[in-house]
Design an enzyme around this catalytic site. Structure first.
Site, PDB file in Angstrom:
ATOM      1  N   THR A  66       0.837  -1.205   0.000  1.00  0.00           N
ATOM      2  CA  THR A  66       0.000   0.000   0.000  1.00  0.00           C
ATOM      3  C   THR A  66       0.868   1.249   0.000  1.00  0.00           C
ATOM      4  O   THR A  66       1.972   1.252   0.528  1.00  0.00           O
ATOM      5  CB  THR A  66      -0.946   0.044   1.226  1.00  0.00           C
ATOM      6  OG1 THR A  66      -0.170  -0.104   2.414  1.00  0.00           O
ATOM      7  CG2 THR A  66      -2.011  -1.004   1.157  1.00  0.00           C
ATOM      8  N   ASN A  68       0.814   5.102   1.246  1.00  0.00           N
ATOM      9  CA  ASN A  68       0.084   5.933   2.208  1.00  0.00           C
ATOM     10  C   ASN A  68       0.128   7.402   1.805  1.00  0.00           C
ATOM     11  O   ASN A  68       1.121   7.865   1.274  1.00  0.00           O
ATOM     12  CB  ASN A  68       0.706   5.802   3.606  1.00  0.00           C
ATOM     13  CG  ASN A  68       0.549   4.413   4.169  1.00  0.00           C
ATOM     14  OD1 ASN A  68       0.173   3.491   3.459  1.00  0.00           O
ATOM     15  ND2 ASN A  68       0.832   4.253   5.445  1.00  0.00           N
ATOM     16  N   GLU A 129      -4.489   4.199   3.250  1.00  0.00           N
ATOM     17  CA  GLU A 129      -3.532   3.298   2.588  1.00  0.00           C
ATOM     18  C   GLU A 129      -4.149   2.835   1.284  1.00  0.00           C
ATOM     19  O   GLU A 129      -5.237   2.260   1.284  1.00  0.00           O
ATOM     20  CB  GLU A 129      -3.259   2.107   3.485  1.00  0.00           C
ATOM     21  CG  GLU A 129      -2.717   2.558   4.823  1.00  0.00           C
ATOM     22  CD  GLU A 129      -2.535   1.419   5.796  1.00  0.00           C
ATOM     23  OE1 GLU A 129      -2.858   0.275   5.452  1.00  0.00           O
ATOM     24  OE2 GLU A 129      -2.062   1.713   6.891  1.00  0.00           O
TER      25      GLU A 129
HETATM   26  C1  LIG Z   1      -8.307  -3.002   0.554  1.00  0.00           C
HETATM   27  C2  LIG Z   1      -7.799  -3.010   1.975  1.00  0.00           C
HETATM   28  C3  LIG Z   1      -8.648  -3.388   3.003  1.00  0.00           C
HETATM   29  C4  LIG Z   1      -8.187  -3.399   4.341  1.00  0.00           C
HETATM   30  N1  LIG Z   1      -9.038  -3.770   5.342  1.00  0.00           N
HETATM   31  C5  LIG Z   1      -8.597  -3.801   6.617  1.00  0.00           C
HETATM   32  C6  LIG Z   1      -9.468  -4.184   7.699  1.00  0.00           C
HETATM   33  O1  LIG Z   1     -10.665  -4.438   7.518  1.00  0.00           O
HETATM   34  N2  LIG Z   1      -8.941  -4.245   8.957  1.00  0.00           N
HETATM   35  C7  LIG Z   1      -7.630  -3.945   9.219  1.00  0.00           C
HETATM   36  O2  LIG Z   1      -7.214  -4.030  10.368  1.00  0.00           O
HETATM   37  N3  LIG Z   1      -6.788  -3.548   8.232  1.00  0.00           N
HETATM   38  C8  LIG Z   1      -7.251  -3.464   6.949  1.00  0.00           C
HETATM   39  N4  LIG Z   1      -6.422  -3.070   5.941  1.00  0.00           N
HETATM   40  C9  LIG Z   1      -5.155  -2.435   6.285  1.00  0.00           C
HETATM   41  C10 LIG Z   1      -3.988  -3.356   6.319  1.00  0.00           C
HETATM   42  O3  LIG Z   1      -3.940  -3.943   7.579  1.00  0.00           O
HETATM   43  C11 LIG Z   1      -2.790  -2.430   6.096  1.00  0.00           C
HETATM   44  O4  LIG Z   1      -2.841  -1.902   4.800  1.00  0.00           O
HETATM   45  C12 LIG Z   1      -1.509  -3.154   6.347  1.00  0.00           C
HETATM   46  O5  LIG Z   1      -1.353  -3.308   7.728  1.00  0.00           O
HETATM   47  C13 LIG Z   1      -0.312  -2.394   5.807  1.00  0.00           C
HETATM   48  O6  LIG Z   1      -0.006  -1.304   6.584  1.00  0.00           O
HETATM   49  P1  LIG Z   1       1.478  -0.736   6.597  1.00  0.00           P
HETATM   50  O7  LIG Z   1       1.850  -0.423   5.173  1.00  0.00           O
HETATM   51  O8  LIG Z   1       1.384   0.515   7.462  1.00  0.00           O
HETATM   52  O9  LIG Z   1       2.346  -1.764   7.201  1.00  0.00           O
HETATM   53  C14 LIG Z   1      -6.857  -3.041   4.620  1.00  0.00           C
HETATM   54  C15 LIG Z   1      -6.005  -2.651   3.561  1.00  0.00           C
HETATM   55  C16 LIG Z   1      -6.456  -2.640   2.261  1.00  0.00           C
HETATM   56  C17 LIG Z   1      -5.535  -2.230   1.155  1.00  0.00           C
END
Ligand SMILES: Cc1cc2nc3c(=O)[nH]c(=O)nc-3n(C[C@H](O)[C@H](O)[C@H](O)COP(=O)(O)O)c2cc1C
Length: 197
Positions: A66, A68, A129
């Site tokens: 992702t 940010n 993200e």
């Molecule tokens: C399409 C999508 C849906 C997501 N849904 C959730 C969710 O329902 N619950 C959650 O805790 N994180 C959700 N995430 C977030 C992910 O946990 C997060 O992108 C991941 O931890 C990466 O974060 P970082 O780049 O800061 O490490 C989602 C991310 C994306 C891209």
């Protein structure tokens, strides 16, 4: 009038708001297309800013890298809508100097965005993200990104396993692709907000 608080209201709370756990029946009954035939208020929401580093778990843990957006760039969306998962289009702009991205990389691509607190990872801050549905040739931290958000997919959920979160994100990607594949959504991929070259 909906009583659902906007993301800005939840962000103003000192602690992460509680999120319900995902259930198997929710996963099995998810629709493949979400939102009306034409985007409705508050969409389209246009965001831009330099890509920031997250914790890096998206790519490593979830197979879903992702990009940010900085806090200032998400104020406009956080003040009009609630936390959750959204769909739309995104574009990473080539850098005038030291550009490492290919011609394909800098096109407009479908995206799925999580606006929230990542309850599974217990984040302490609200983040936006964006998972861009394209295999990039190079990292693009610091590059300018433009995003048009066109619809809401679902609320943020907590999970008991990483695999269940991955399953839901995979469904989010399909829902985003299918929902964008309608004329009044598709046309935003050529919106003048995006750089044409
Ligand atoms: C399409 C999508 C849906 C997501 N849904 C959730 C969710 O329902 N619950 C959650 O805790 N994180 C959700 N995430 C977030 C992910 O946990 C997060 O992108 C991941 O931890 C990466 O974060 P970082 O780049 O800061 O490490 C989602 C991310 C994306 C891209």
């Amino acid at each position: 009038m909906s009583e659902t608080p906007t993301a800005a209201v939840t962000a103003a709370q000192v602690q992460r708001p509680a999120a319900p756990f995902q259930t198997e029946s929710f996963r099995l009954t998810r629709p493949q297309v979400v939102g009306p035939e034409t985007p409705e208020f508050p969409f389209p929401i246009k965001l831009s800013g330099p890509v920031q580093r997250g914790f890096g778990r998206g790519g490593k843990d979830l197979g879903c890298p992702t990009a940010n957006l900085p806090d200032e760039s998400i104020e406009s969306i956080a003040s009009v809508t609630k936390t959750g998962v959204y769909y739309g289009f995104a574009q990473v702009l080539p850098r005038p100097e030291g550009n490492e991205l290919s011609e394909d990389d800098v096109k407009v691509h479908p995206m799925a965005m999580s606006l929230g607190w990542n309850p599974f990872y217990k984040n302490e801050r609200l983040t936006a993200e964006i998972h861009i549905m394209h295999e990039f040739q190079a990292d693009f931290y610091g590059y300018e990104m433009k995003v048009v958000v066109l619809g809401y997919i679902r609320r943020e959920l907590d999970y008991t396993t990483r695999e269940a979160l991955i399953d839901d994100i995979e469904i989010d990607k399909l829902v985003a692709i299918r929902s964008l594949d309608r004329p009044d959504y598709k046309k935003f991929s050529t919106d003048s907000f995006f750089a044409s070259k």
